[in-house]
Design a protein around this motif. Structure first.
Motif, PDB file in Angstrom:
ATOM      1  N   UNK A 224       0.859  -1.194   0.000  1.00  0.00           N
ATOM      2  CA  UNK A 224       0.000   0.000   0.000  1.00  0.00           C
ATOM      3  C   UNK A 224       0.899   1.248   0.000  1.00  0.00           C
ATOM      4  N   UNK A 225       0.911   1.968  -1.112  1.00  0.00           N
ATOM      5  CA  UNK A 225       1.673   3.223  -1.177  1.00  0.00           C
ATOM      6  C   UNK A 225       0.815   4.297  -0.516  1.00  0.00           C
ATOM      7  N   UNK A 226       1.416   5.056   0.393  1.00  0.00           N
ATOM      8  CA  UNK A 226       0.605   6.091   1.042  1.00  0.00           C
ATOM      9  C   UNK A 226       1.367   7.400   1.147  1.00  0.00           C
ATOM     10  N   UNK A 227       0.607   8.456   1.414  1.00  0.00           N
ATOM     11  CA  UNK A 227       1.197   9.777   1.532  1.00  0.00           C
ATOM     12  C   UNK A 227       0.900  10.320   2.921  1.00  0.00           C
ATOM     13  N   UNK A 228       1.938  10.831   3.584  1.00  0.00           N
ATOM     14  CA  UNK A 228       1.752  11.494   4.875  1.00  0.00           C
ATOM     15  C   UNK A 228       1.724  12.982   4.596  1.00  0.00           C
ATOM     16  N   UNK A 229       0.659  13.669   4.956  1.00  0.00           N
ATOM     17  CA  UNK A 229       0.566  15.101   4.651  1.00  0.00           C
ATOM     18  C   UNK A 229      -0.240  15.854   5.689  1.00  0.00           C
ATOM     19  N   UNK A 230      -0.224  17.168   5.584  1.00  0.00           N
ATOM     20  CA  UNK A 230      -0.859  17.997   6.612  1.00  0.00           C
ATOM     21  C   UNK A 230      -2.339  18.231   6.335  1.00  0.00           C
ATOM     22  N   UNK A 231      -3.128  18.249   7.404  1.00  0.00           N
ATOM     23  CA  UNK A 231      -4.553  18.561   7.244  1.00  0.00           C
ATOM     24  C   UNK A 231      -4.768  20.066   7.333  1.00  0.00           C
ATOM     25  N   UNK A 232      -3.693  20.825   7.538  1.00  0.00           N
ATOM     26  CA  UNK A 232      -3.838  22.265   7.744  1.00  0.00           C
ATOM     27  C   UNK A 232      -3.475  23.095   6.516  1.00  0.00           C
ATOM     28  N   UNK A 233      -2.949  22.431   5.452  1.00  0.00           N
ATOM     29  CA  UNK A 233      -2.626  23.157   4.223  1.00  0.00           C
ATOM     30  C   UNK A 233      -2.718  22.185   3.043  1.00  0.00           C
ATOM     31  N   UNK A 234      -2.367  22.663   1.849  1.00  0.00           N
ATOM     32  CA  UNK A 234      -2.466  21.793   0.675  1.00  0.00           C
ATOM     33  C   UNK A 234      -1.100  21.377   0.138  1.00  0.00           C
ATOM     34  N   UNK A 235      -0.053  21.538   0.931  1.00  0.00           N
ATOM     35  CA  UNK A 235       1.289  21.148   0.491  1.00  0.00           C
ATOM     36  C   UNK A 235       1.362  19.651   0.226  1.00  0.00           C
ATOM     37  N   UNK A 236       2.129  19.261  -0.806  1.00  0.00           N
ATOM     38  CA  UNK A 236       2.325  17.819  -0.996  1.00  0.00           C
ATOM     39  C   UNK A 236       3.097  17.252   0.193  1.00  0.00           C
ATOM     40  N   UNK A 237       2.827  16.006   0.537  1.00  0.00           N
ATOM     41  CA  UNK A 237       3.470  15.419   1.706  1.00  0.00           C
ATOM     42  C   UNK A 237       4.651  14.535   1.334  1.00  0.00           C
ATOM     43  N   UNK A 238       4.833  13.472   2.080  1.00  0.00           N
ATOM     44  CA  UNK A 238       5.911  12.503   1.834  1.00  0.00           C
ATOM     45  C   UNK A 238       5.281  11.196   1.363  1.00  0.00           C
ATOM     46  N   UNK A 239       5.781  10.688   0.241  1.00  0.00           N
ATOM     47  CA  UNK A 239       5.276   9.412  -0.277  1.00  0.00           C
ATOM     48  C   UNK A 239       6.083   8.269   0.333  1.00  0.00           C
ATOM     49  N   UNK A 240       5.393   7.283   0.871  1.00  0.00           N
ATOM     50  CA  UNK A 240       6.055   6.125   1.471  1.00  0.00           C
ATOM     51  C   UNK A 240       5.820   4.932   0.556  1.00  0.00           C
ATOM     52  N   UNK A 241       6.929   4.305   0.123  1.00  0.00           N
ATOM     53  CA  UNK A 241       6.810   3.233  -0.876  1.00  0.00           C
ATOM     54  C   UNK A 241       8.012   2.304  -0.799  1.00  0.00           C
ATOM     55  N   UNK A 242       8.027   1.293  -1.643  1.00  0.00           N
ATOM     56  CA  UNK A 242       9.146   0.348  -1.678  1.00  0.00           C
ATOM     57  C   UNK A 242      10.420   1.088  -2.074  1.00  0.00           C
ATOM     58  N   UNK A 243      11.555   0.604  -1.549  1.00  0.00           N
ATOM     59  CA  UNK A 243      12.857   1.229  -1.821  1.00  0.00           C
ATOM     60  C   UNK A 243      13.191   1.245  -3.309  1.00  0.00           C
ATOM     61  N   UNK A 244      13.703   2.376  -3.801  1.00  0.00           N
ATOM     62  CA  UNK A 244      14.188   2.428  -5.185  1.00  0.00           C
ATOM     63  C   UNK A 244      15.702   2.594  -5.143  1.00  0.00           C
ATOM     64  N   UNK A 245      16.379   2.319  -6.238  1.00  0.00           N
ATOM     65  CA  UNK A 245      17.841   2.262  -6.219  1.00  0.00           C
ATOM     66  C   UNK A 245      18.481   3.575  -5.749  1.00  0.00           C
TER      67      UNK A 245
END
Ligand code: ASP
Ligand code: MG
Length: 405
Positions: A224-245
């Motif tokens: 499950x790829x997910x994004x951690x982001x703020x509920x107080x603004x519309x800034x893009x957050x951090x994407x959490x996913x499988x390791x890439x090279x």
């Protein structure tokens, strides 16, 4: 049109203003045609407040009753969130964990999800309703209310995203994403655009209170790829996913500090086979998870003895102490020392697999700060040290500056 699972943590639903703000965001997605499942935590401070109340009555309350009690926190927020959506004309229905089809095992206060049958959720989505699910809770096959461990709403969200095969899973919190360190302690910390599951897992389990570790393990297992982001603004957050090279190019992704551990030392335990097995089996049987373990070399010659130290989560200290006290007749230690005044400082990065000298640099940085190292543990992608709590933040700033400054 997408199926989206959004999770809002305690601070994002901390008062009616914040709940209205959540409703407005959910309404936007709903209006553009998305199917939205919302998972909410208890309002910030509520779970802690309930635990405090119970402990005023009894130091070690029944775990079944604790689940009954704590599940009310999330039940409050689902209803309030549904009401806030109704107030702006969006059809929404709240559901407890049980109603949402979340079945768990029977380990109260730390239950594991066994399966999810989201039939009812799907029906409601098909009727264009927003479905609001109580995080952190489920029900056993026998109908007992359970909770999934502190921070368990994250797990509810990830597990629902997997069960529903959601297109998007967003974890809304009060920070903009995952940082190189807690910006409240290290002002120079930077937001990461992406991070691997393994790094996130280490950071979460190490006390960077971004997400519950079990939820990240679950996400890794089910992709499950997910994004951690703020509920107080519309800034893009951090994407959490499988390791890439290219992730390995960075040696240290983040620095974290866990102030939620406590240390127990069994002084002068007999140094003979079977003792450690006995101690840690008893702790395991009590469902206590032990993190770091250090055993010293033997001292004394006649009947050799050694000191055995380990850490547990702070809220488990009393329970662990009791397990150890009960073992006294079997494991003839001289005394037990328990302390909550420790901090576990860690550096994490998949790049450690291919870079050398990382531990040396960390210890050197601590030495320059005059910070004594109490315990050390390492894994392929992390180095952790236990230090005195009072010096822990200073140590964290120095280590962050050394690797990420
Ligand atoms: N309310 C629960 C807790 O405080 C679950 C959560 O917030 O995720 O641990
Ligand atoms: Mg939380």
């Amino acid at each position: 049109m997408a199926l989206i699972v959004q999770k809002y943590g305690g601070s994002s639903v901390g008062n009616s203003e914040r709940i209205r703000n959540v409703a407005a965001r959910v309404a936007q997605y709903h209006a553009r045609g998305d199917s939205v499942v919302v998972v909410v935590s208890a309002m910030s401070g509520v779970t802690d407040g309930l635990i405090k109340l119970a402990k005023e009555l009894m130091p070690l309350p029944s775990e079944r009753e604790m689940d009954m009690l704590l599940a009310t926190g999330e039940q409050t927020t689902i209803a309030l969130t549904a009401i806030a959506l109704h107030a702006i004309g969006v059809p929404a229905v709240s559901m407890t964990g049980a109603q949402a089809g979340i079945v768990t095992d029977g380990v109260h206060t730390k239950a594991k999800i066994q399966n999810i049958t989201p039939k009812k959720i799907k029906e409601l989505l098909a009727e264009r309703k927003v479905v609001i699910v109580a995080g952190f809770q489920g029900q056993t096959r026998e109908g007992q209310v359970t909770t999934l461990g502190r921070g368990g709403s994250d797990l509810t969200a990830i597990a629902l995203a997997a069960a529903l095969k959601a297109d998007l899973c967003q974890i809304y919190t009060d920070v903009d994403g995952v940082y190189t360190a807690d910006p409240r302690i290290v002002p120079e910390a930077r937001k990461l655009a992406e991070i691997s599951y393994d790094e996130m897992l280490e950071l979460a389990s190490l006390g960077a209170k971004v997400m519950q570790s079990r939820s990240v393990e679950f996400a890794k297992k089910f992709g499950v790829i997910f994004e951690v982001r703020s509920s107080l603004n519309d800034n893009p957050g951090t994407i959490v996913k499988e390791e890439t090279r290219n992730m390995e190019d960075v040696v240290v992704r983040g620095v974290s500090l866990d102030k939620n551990q406590a240390k127990l030392t069994l002084v002068a335990v007999p140094d003979k086979p079977g003792i450690a097995a006995r101690v840690f089996k008893a702790l395991g049987d009590a469902n206590l998870s032990v993190d770091m373990i250090v055993q010293n070399i033997s001292h004394g010659t006649g009947s050799p003895a050694t000191d055995l130290s380990f850490t547990v989560d702070k809220p488990d200290l009393l329970k662990a102490r009791k397990v150890i006290d009960d073992l006294h007749s079997e494991v003839a230690y001289v005394q037990v020392i328990a302390t909550e005044n420790i901090g576990k400082l860690s550096i994490v990065g998949v790049g450690m697999k291919s870079h050398t000298g990382v531990a040396g640099k960390m210890f050197d940085t601590l030495a320059r700060e005059g910070v004594n190292i109490d315990m050390i543990s390492t894994s392929e992608i992390k180095i952790s040290v236990v230090v005195e709590l009072a010096r822990a933040e200073q140590a964290m700033k120095a280590v962050h500056a050394a690797f990420l400054g």
